[in-house]
Write a protein that holds these residues in place. Structure first.
Motif, PDB file in Angstrom:
ATOM      1  N   GLN A   1       0.584  -1.274  -0.030  1.00 45.17           N
ATOM      2  CA  GLN A   1       0.174  -0.124   0.176  1.00 45.17           C
ATOM      3  C   GLN A   1       0.834   1.138   0.000  1.00 45.17           C
ATOM      4  O   GLN A   1       1.240   2.164  -0.632  1.00 45.17           O
ATOM      5  CB  GLN A   1      -0.864  -0.411   0.883  1.00 45.17           C
TER       6      GLN A   1
ATOM      7  N   ASP B   1      -5.115 -16.231   0.285  1.00 50.54           N
ATOM      8  CA  ASP B   1      -6.070 -14.709   1.505  1.00 50.54           C
ATOM      9  C   ASP B   1      -5.088 -13.140   1.399  1.00 50.54           C
ATOM     10  O   ASP B   1      -5.655 -12.954   3.009  1.00 50.54           O
ATOM     11  CB  ASP B   1      -6.847 -15.970   2.688  1.00 50.54           C
TER      12      ASP B   1
ATOM     13  N   GLY C   1      -4.221 -10.366   2.010  1.00 49.74           N
ATOM     14  CA  GLY C   1      -4.540  -9.014   1.974  1.00 49.74           C
ATOM     15  C   GLY C   1      -3.992  -8.018   1.184  1.00 49.74           C
ATOM     16  O   GLY C   1      -4.944  -7.268   0.108  1.00 49.74           O
TER      17      GLY C   1
ATOM     18  N   ASP D   1      -6.071  -7.918  -1.878  1.00 54.11           N
ATOM     19  CA  ASP D   1      -7.353  -6.416  -2.043  1.00 54.11           C
ATOM     20  C   ASP D   1      -6.963  -5.310  -2.581  1.00 54.11           C
ATOM     21  O   ASP D   1      -7.342  -4.331  -3.126  1.00 54.11           O
ATOM     22  CB  ASP D   1      -8.068  -6.724  -0.769  1.00 54.11           C
ATOM     23  N   ARG D   2      -5.884  -5.107  -2.025  1.00 59.63           N
ATOM     24  CA  ARG D   2      -5.135  -4.317  -2.179  1.00 59.63           C
ATOM     25  C   ARG D   2      -4.746  -3.304  -3.533  1.00 59.63           C
ATOM     26  O   ARG D   2      -5.253  -2.535  -4.175  1.00 59.63           O
ATOM     27  CB  ARG D   2      -4.021  -3.834  -0.763  1.00 59.63           C
TER      28      ARG D   2
ATOM     29  N   ARG E   1      -5.846  -5.665  -5.896  1.00 58.61           N
ATOM     30  CA  ARG E   1      -7.207  -5.113  -6.896  1.00 58.61           C
ATOM     31  C   ARG E   1      -8.197  -3.855  -6.565  1.00 58.61           C
ATOM     32  O   ARG E   1      -8.523  -3.171  -7.694  1.00 58.61           O
ATOM     33  CB  ARG E   1      -8.608  -6.156  -6.616  1.00 58.61           C
ATOM     34  N   ARG E   2      -8.058  -3.173  -5.906  1.00 59.87           N
ATOM     35  CA  ARG E   2      -8.905  -2.392  -5.883  1.00 59.87           C
ATOM     36  C   ARG E   2      -8.043  -1.020  -6.051  1.00 59.87           C
ATOM     37  O   ARG E   2      -8.126  -0.189  -6.695  1.00 59.87           O
ATOM     38  CB  ARG E   2      -8.481  -1.116  -3.761  1.00 59.87           C
TER      39      ARG E   2
ATOM     40  N   THR F   1      -2.986  -8.918 -10.687  1.00 58.97           N
ATOM     41  CA  THR F   1      -2.690 -10.020  -9.366  1.00 58.97           C
ATOM     42  C   THR F   1      -2.658 -11.717  -9.875  1.00 58.97           C
ATOM     43  O   THR F   1      -3.093 -11.704 -10.829  1.00 58.97           O
ATOM     44  CB  THR F   1      -3.963  -9.982  -8.389  1.00 58.97           C
TER      45      THR F   1
END
Ligand code: GRF
Length: 212
Positions: A16, A40, A42, A45-46, A48-49, A54
């Protein structure tokens, strides 16, 4: 533009920090891929946002570390990766990966190396009673947290510190140090001199003044 791939196994707060530094133009780079050994993580997800591609390469699907690294190399190359950043990537890498990106794999470690390599650095620092802890960005070699050091940042160890409190203090420094080192790489200011003699270490120079 420097094409980075970031490998994560966990929450991805360092990822991030890289994405945020790119967004504010403090880092002239592009994250072309975030890959993980864990579906899984995290950090995925960062990514993808942020609209970053990915990939999940489950290490248990492979018979050896080398076979796993071979699959990683394929996906890294397919995305045009120039440098690989290990940001909380909890796998030991092999020459299969390192030879595909020679002197172009960096790791962030939550200790002032060469003290406290391995997975429990902050707890070991506390147990040892050190007064200063910190983090290290280094080039990856075949050892565990042993490669040439690019940059370090120190934090105090405070009376009554827990592993969690010390880890959080170190992590805040990681988030500043890693993007700053990557920017020096983007600027071409990280120079790696090969070892001068058999068995010697590669030496690295980071131009541009102090990082922290
Ligand atoms: C960091 O402390 C890093 O130094 C270590 O693993 C942690 C990863 O944190 N290698 P995050 O996934 O970037 O939040």
């Amino acid at each position: 533009m420097l094409k980075l791939a970031v490998l994560v196994s966990g929450g991805g707060s360092n990822l991030q920090a890289i994405l945020d530094a790119i967004a504010t133009k403090a880092l002239a780079a592009e994250v072309v891929l975030v890959a993980s050994n864990r579906a899984d993580a995290g950090g995925l997800d960062r990514a993808r946002r942020a609209g970053v591609p990915t990939a999940v390469v489950p290490h248990r699907d492979f018979v050896s570390r080398e076979a796993f690294d071979g699959a990683l190399v394929d996906v890294l190359r397919a995305h045009g990766t120039e440098w690989v950043v290990l940001a909380g990537f909890m796998r030991i890498v092999t020459p299969v990966l390192l030879d595909a990106f020679p002197q172009r794999v960096v790791n962030i470690h939550p200790a002032l190396l060469p003290a406290f390599p391995g997975a429990h650095a902050q707890a070991q620092a506390l147990a040892h009673g050190v007064r200063v802890a910190g983090c290290t960005v280094h080039l990856v070699d075949t050892g565990t947290d042993t490669g040439p050091i690019l940059a370090q940042a120190a934090v105090p160890v405070l009376e009554g510190d827990t592993v969690e409190a010390l880890s959080a203090r170190i992590l805040a420094e990681e988030h500043a140090l890693l993007p700053a080192v990557l920017q020096r790489i983007a600027e071409g200011k990280v120079i790696v001199d090969p070892p001068s003699e058999v068995g010697g270490r590669a030496r690295v120079r980071v131009g541009g003044g102090p990082l922290r």
